[in-house]
Scaffold this motif. Structure first.
Motif, PDB file in Angstrom:
ATOM      1  N   GLY A 112       0.819  -1.205   0.000  1.00 60.68           N
ATOM      2  CA  GLY A 112       0.000   0.000   0.000  1.00 60.68           C
ATOM      3  C   GLY A 112       0.856   1.259   0.000  1.00 60.68           C
ATOM      4  O   GLY A 112       0.571   2.230  -0.703  1.00 60.68           O
ATOM      5  N   ALA A 113       1.932   1.238   0.772  1.00 58.60           N
ATOM      6  CA  ALA A 113       2.826   2.402   0.844  1.00 58.60           C
ATOM      7  C   ALA A 113       3.529   2.628  -0.487  1.00 58.60           C
ATOM      8  O   ALA A 113       3.648   3.760  -0.972  1.00 58.60           O
ATOM      9  N   LEU A 114       3.980   1.544  -1.085  1.00 62.10           N
ATOM     10  CA  LEU A 114       4.694   1.644  -2.355  1.00 62.10           C
ATOM     11  C   LEU A 114       3.771   2.190  -3.450  1.00 62.10           C
ATOM     12  O   LEU A 114       4.148   3.062  -4.239  1.00 62.10           O
ATOM     13  N   PHE A 115       2.546   1.675  -3.476  1.00 59.51           N
ATOM     14  CA  PHE A 115       1.573   2.158  -4.456  1.00 59.51           C
ATOM     15  C   PHE A 115       1.363   3.665  -4.302  1.00 59.51           C
ATOM     16  O   PHE A 115       1.431   4.423  -5.273  1.00 59.51           O
ATOM     17  N   LEU A 116       1.114   4.095  -3.070  1.00 57.25           N
ATOM     18  CA  LEU A 116       0.843   5.517  -2.838  1.00 57.25           C
ATOM     19  C   LEU A 116       2.063   6.368  -3.170  1.00 57.25           C
ATOM     20  O   LEU A 116       1.939   7.458  -3.735  1.00 57.25           O
ATOM     21  N   ALA A 117       3.256   5.871  -2.825  1.00 58.19           N
ATOM     22  CA  ALA A 117       4.473   6.654  -3.075  1.00 58.19           C
ATOM     23  C   ALA A 117       4.709   6.832  -4.563  1.00 58.19           C
ATOM     24  O   ALA A 117       5.005   7.941  -5.032  1.00 58.19           O
ATOM     25  N   VAL A 118       4.551   5.765  -5.320  1.00 51.88           N
ATOM     26  CA  VAL A 118       4.757   5.884  -6.773  1.00 51.88           C
ATOM     27  C   VAL A 118       3.665   6.760  -7.384  1.00 51.88           C
ATOM     28  O   VAL A 118       3.936   7.648  -8.196  1.00 51.88           O
ATOM     29  N   ALA A 119       2.422   6.540  -6.966  1.00 56.44           N
ATOM     30  CA  ALA A 119       1.315   7.334  -7.504  1.00 56.44           C
ATOM     31  C   ALA A 119       1.479   8.816  -7.201  1.00 56.44           C
ATOM     32  O   ALA A 119       1.007   9.667  -7.954  1.00 56.44           O
ATOM     33  N   SER A 120       2.161   9.130  -6.115  1.00 53.52           N
ATOM     34  CA  SER A 120       2.319  10.525  -5.701  1.00 53.52           C
ATOM     35  C   SER A 120       3.517  11.215  -6.340  1.00 53.52           C
ATOM     36  O   SER A 120       3.728  12.410  -6.138  1.00 53.52           O
ATOM     37  N   THR A 121       4.296  10.452  -7.091  1.00 49.90           N
ATOM     38  CA  THR A 121       5.509  11.040  -7.676  1.00 49.90           C
ATOM     39  C   THR A 121       5.627  10.819  -9.180  1.00 49.90           C
ATOM     40  O   THR A 121       6.414  11.500  -9.828  1.00 49.90           O
ATOM     41  N   VAL A 122       4.852   9.889  -9.722  1.00 50.52           N
ATOM     42  CA  VAL A 122       5.023   9.523 -11.129  1.00 50.52           C
ATOM     43  C   VAL A 122       3.728   9.748 -11.900  1.00 50.52           C
ATOM     44  O   VAL A 122       2.670   9.259 -11.486  1.00 50.52           O
ATOM     45  N   THR A 123       3.809  10.456 -12.980  1.00 52.82           N
ATOM     46  CA  THR A 123       2.650  10.575 -13.858  1.00 52.82           C
ATOM     47  C   THR A 123       3.099  10.335 -15.298  1.00 52.82           C
ATOM     48  O   THR A 123       4.272  10.096 -15.566  1.00 52.82           O
ATOM     49  N   ARG A 124       2.127  10.320 -16.183  1.00 52.58           N
ATOM     50  CA  ARG A 124       2.343   9.943 -17.582  1.00 52.58           C
ATOM     51  C   ARG A 124       3.600  10.584 -18.187  1.00 52.58           C
ATOM     52  O   ARG A 124       3.794  11.780 -18.144  1.00 52.58           O
ATOM     53  N   GLY A 125       4.442   9.735 -18.712  1.00 53.34           N
ATOM     54  CA  GLY A 125       5.619  10.223 -19.421  1.00 53.34           C
ATOM     55  C   GLY A 125       6.825  10.496 -18.546  1.00 53.34           C
ATOM     56  O   GLY A 125       7.911  10.746 -19.051  1.00 53.34           O
ATOM     57  N   ASP A 126       6.647  10.445 -17.230  1.00 52.63           N
ATOM     58  CA  ASP A 126       7.795  10.682 -16.338  1.00 52.63           C
ATOM     59  C   ASP A 126       8.791   9.527 -16.438  1.00 52.63           C
ATOM     60  O   ASP A 126       8.408   8.358 -16.451  1.00 52.63           O
ATOM     61  N   LYS A 127      10.044   9.892 -16.482  1.00 49.24           N
ATOM     62  CA  LYS A 127      11.080   8.856 -16.453  1.00 49.24           C
ATOM     63  C   LYS A 127      11.369   8.435 -15.019  1.00 49.24           C
ATOM     64  O   LYS A 127      11.518   9.279 -14.136  1.00 49.24           O
ATOM     65  N   VAL A 128      11.447   7.134 -14.808  1.00 49.67           N
ATOM     66  CA  VAL A 128      11.667   6.593 -13.470  1.00 49.67           C
ATOM     67  C   VAL A 128      12.771   5.545 -13.535  1.00 49.67           C
ATOM     68  O   VAL A 128      12.698   4.602 -14.329  1.00 49.67           O
ATOM     69  N   ALA A 129      13.794   5.728 -12.717  1.00 47.56           N
ATOM     70  CA  ALA A 129      14.888   4.751 -12.677  1.00 47.56           C
ATOM     71  C   ALA A 129      14.483   3.579 -11.794  1.00 47.56           C
ATOM     72  O   ALA A 129      14.033   3.761 -10.659  1.00 47.56           O
ATOM     73  N   ILE A 130      14.624   2.387 -12.354  1.00 48.92           N
ATOM     74  CA  ILE A 130      14.213   1.139 -11.690  1.00 48.92           C
ATOM     75  C   ILE A 130      15.387   0.171 -11.764  1.00 48.92           C
ATOM     76  O   ILE A 130      16.006   0.032 -12.820  1.00 48.92           O
ATOM     77  N   VAL A 131      15.667  -0.478 -10.658  1.00 48.30           N
ATOM     78  CA  VAL A 131      16.763  -1.450 -10.616  1.00 48.30           C
ATOM     79  C   VAL A 131      16.318  -2.759 -11.283  1.00 48.30           C
ATOM     80  O   VAL A 131      15.162  -3.163 -11.166  1.00 48.30           O
ATOM     81  N   GLN A 132      17.265  -3.398 -11.971  1.00 41.99           N
ATOM     82  CA  GLN A 132      17.026  -4.742 -12.516  1.00 41.99           C
ATOM     83  C   GLN A 132      18.115  -5.673 -12.003  1.00 41.99           C
ATOM     84  O   GLN A 132      19.280  -5.418 -12.302  1.00 41.99           O
ATOM     85  N   PRO A 133      17.806  -6.717 -11.245  1.00 37.62           N
ATOM     86  CA  PRO A 133      16.451  -7.088 -10.813  1.00 37.62           C
ATOM     87  C   PRO A 133      16.022  -6.342  -9.566  1.00 37.62           C
ATOM     88  O   PRO A 133      16.854  -5.950  -8.758  1.00 37.62           O
ATOM     89  N   ASP A 134      14.710  -6.185  -9.426  1.00 38.78           N
ATOM     90  CA  ASP A 134      14.150  -5.634  -8.197  1.00 38.78           C
ATOM     91  C   ASP A 134      12.703  -6.094  -8.088  1.00 38.78           C
ATOM     92  O   ASP A 134      12.180  -6.729  -9.012  1.00 38.78           O
ATOM     93  N   TYR A 135      12.084  -5.774  -6.962  1.00 38.08           N
ATOM     94  CA  TYR A 135      10.706  -6.200  -6.680  1.00 38.08           C
ATOM     95  C   TYR A 135       9.807  -5.853  -7.862  1.00 38.08           C
ATOM     96  O   TYR A 135       9.773  -4.718  -8.334  1.00 38.08           O
TER      97      TYR A 135
END
Lengths: 404, 404
Positions: A112-135
């Motif tokens: 729930g926290a992760l969902f809210l945190a991403v939803a509160s910082t990321v919107t359409r077209g925003d670039k987001v750095a994600i680790v591979q591999p990660d959750y």
């Protein structure tokens, strides 16, 4: 993006716990040999019957129910009394102040926290750095909000001195315009802990490029002997740009209560609360009471829990490393093992289904965590010790049977 | 839309339960007269100490905890055993079959169900028909997913024979391209129940225009004497185009467990489960067990609960209707009253804050429910009977004191 496309990307067929919804009728032509006997083990999540919830959790829940309306209905961000108590403990644990009133929200699980945190910082077209591999949810959340993923490689097999994050790639991602970086520490699935140098560099880069970092520290309490742990939020990062996520679902086996917490930048916590108001209102009121047991476990209960996990880890590593072609780095924290298997004669997703069918062993396929992990599988080894060892022996036997 | 804009629309300052976060220092210049003594009443939600949870709910939760891992970790859509048991009960209640395996999901509260249902049907630029007034989250959810709201007026004061939905406006909305219609029945805040003719027309229009309907029936069990209730899903609507939402948070006072259920079109339920996997994983596992008490309450417990609410409703209506300039339609179901107040010398939001300050009475401002309801306030009268009557007497006294 059409809503069909959006949801077709959101596959959960291979997600932990969803195996019951799979068909296996088409596997028969691939099968070799007989079924292996043994106690079935579901490594897709921890076994809370083997490692039971924190003592006193149920009793404090019962107290919450007795407290009635004031516990059932709390602010959307959670009961202030519970936030205040928790803020001190989290500040002590992470080494930086926590603002109970404005810088913290209780959520239904860390998911729930992760969902809210991403939803509160990321919107359409925003670039987001994600680790591979990660959750796997990190990627799925960014995709759901139509952000653009900028992958950053974690070479967790390279050295025992660091998690292995490619810091140049991270800087490149920020240079290309990534405004958010999401990562788990210890890493899920590999169980590696970021070194202090890595964490300091992440903080420096976030400060230089003004990026927001979401640090998922779900497993940061279950650390093995002599493992140092650096908390990003206490490492010089601009406090307005970091959200830390934790919860008692794993080490403390309280997953059945669905409790998590996010703490950090008040501006982002405020957004998260606004969103929680329309997503689920609040973490279940009575359940919130259970957070009072957190960081207040009796005596050396936590030390003993860590010791028992370390013993399982060591035994499973012995079995895996004795197998020809299997590689595994020792996890430094958490209860995930992420062995790399040799080339097999069947496709990796089929092998995962065969494991379930012929060995009674459920694992999570590596592809869930990133595109370069098809030959790996994740095992949550928070299980009955003997059953886990036997199950991994069966896994190793089937690896041999199905080798290319 | 920028993420700042997105969240600035998502205000929760006036949302029920959030009053503790308000400042009131600027009200002093507006105040007239003294504070009124009396037991404070928070009408923003029901009082679960006055109307306590279903008997046996806690014990069945405790059984769930004892069941351990299999209750803590369920499919994302909820434990199949619990879904199967519930499907029969919901089919009997709503008069149409419920598919436990593929057409049902358990969620953290009905709020969770509503979020997932809207997220699974609405994306950027989609037109969505929304009733005015209706539950505030409907509007906020559509705005969050960047849908375009097409309002449909509910003239709930017009006649006692129907809820008062403007069916021509609804058809216009569909004609203009609205693909989704979201509504609560009984209506929240007005407590009116849609007539069978209204429900049949909604079904016909949805069928003609191929629209999906999300029917929030949260309060559909708490119906007063001689009120007929038509379930949309049993009224000829294409089953592939309807999702029904219910839960035991209100009438059954189980809000502290955060439980809801959505049932209907398997294609949409599948999307909802995929999304739940990244939003909160599942309704808290142990809590799911509490759904076994639902529709299985002892003896005439539910009848008695309805009788007690009806008595409160009638007494509050007497007080309100005796007041000069106050209008109130009798709610036919649920525990909301939505009186319209006369013109006041202070702005409606200030009056709501004054009520809290001078009368110890918390209500939800009408503006939360739609743009034409500024002069109304919502009261959840699931409260201690005597305290509620006294609180509404104080409200009426302050209405007199602040009249324009």
């Amino acid at each position: 993006m059409s809503i069909q496309d959006k949801f077709s990307k959101l596959g959960t067929d291979n997600a932990p716990g969803q195996e019951v919804r799979q068909q296996s009728s088409d596997l028969n032509t691939l099968l070799r040999g007989e079924t292996l006997p043994g106690v079935p083990v579901d490594f897709s999540h921890g076994d809370v019957d083997a490692f039971t919830p924190t003592p006193g959790a149920f009793e404090i829940f019962a107290d919450g129910v007795r407290r009635g309306g004031q516990q059932a209905y709390t602010e959307y961000r959670g009961a202030s009394r519970i936030r205040e108590e928790l803020a001190g403990k989290l500040a002590a644990f992470t080494g930086a102040p926590v603002d109970a009133a404005n810088g913290m929200i209780l959520t239904p699980g860390t998911q729930g926290a992760l969902f809210l945190a991403v939803a509160s910082t990321v919107t359409r077209g925003d670039k987001v750095a994600i680790v591979q591999p990660d959750y796997f949810a990190n990627r799925k959340l960014v995709e759901f909000f139509e952000g653009e993923i900028v992958p950053v490689r974690l070479d967790y097999m390279k050295s025992d001195a660091a998690a292995g994050l490619d810091l140049d790639q991270l800087e490149d991602a920020f240079r290309q315009g990534a405004k958010v970086f999401v990562f788990s520490n210890p890493n899920n699935p590999a169980g590696v802990v970021y070194s202090e140098a890595e964490i300091r560099r992440i903080a420096d880069l976030a400060n230089i490029y003004g990026a927001t970092v979401i640090a998922d520290q779900l497993y940061s309490r279950l650390r093995y002997t002599d493992v140092a742990y650096a908390h990003l939020r206490a490492t010089g990062i601009n406090p307005a740009n970091v959200i830390t996520i934790m919860g008692p679902s794993k080490t403390e086996s309280l997953s059945g209560y669905r409790l998590g917490v996010a703490f950090g930048a008040p501006k982002l916590i405020e957004r998260m609360e606004k969103l929680q108001a329309i997503v689920s209102l609040r973490a279940a009121g009575y359940n919130q009471a259970v957070l009072q047991t957190w960081f207040s476990e009796p005596g050396n209960w936590m030390d003993e829990r860590i010791r028992l996990h370390q013993a399982i880890r060591d035994d499973l590593l012995k079995v895996l490393r004795a197998a020809d072609g299997v590689e595994a780095r020792a996890p430094q924290a958490g209860s995930y093992l992420f062995p790399r298997l040799p080339e097999l004669a069947v496709a990796p997703p089929d092998f995962v289904r065969i494991l379930r069918l012929q060995a009674g062993v459920i694992v999570t396929p590596g592809t869930e965590f990133g595109p370069h992990s098809a030959n790996s599988v994740r095992l949550n080894f928070s299980q009955d010790h003997a059953a886990a060892v036997n199950a991994v022996e069966r896994l190793v036997e089937l690896v041999g049977r199905y080798r290319a």
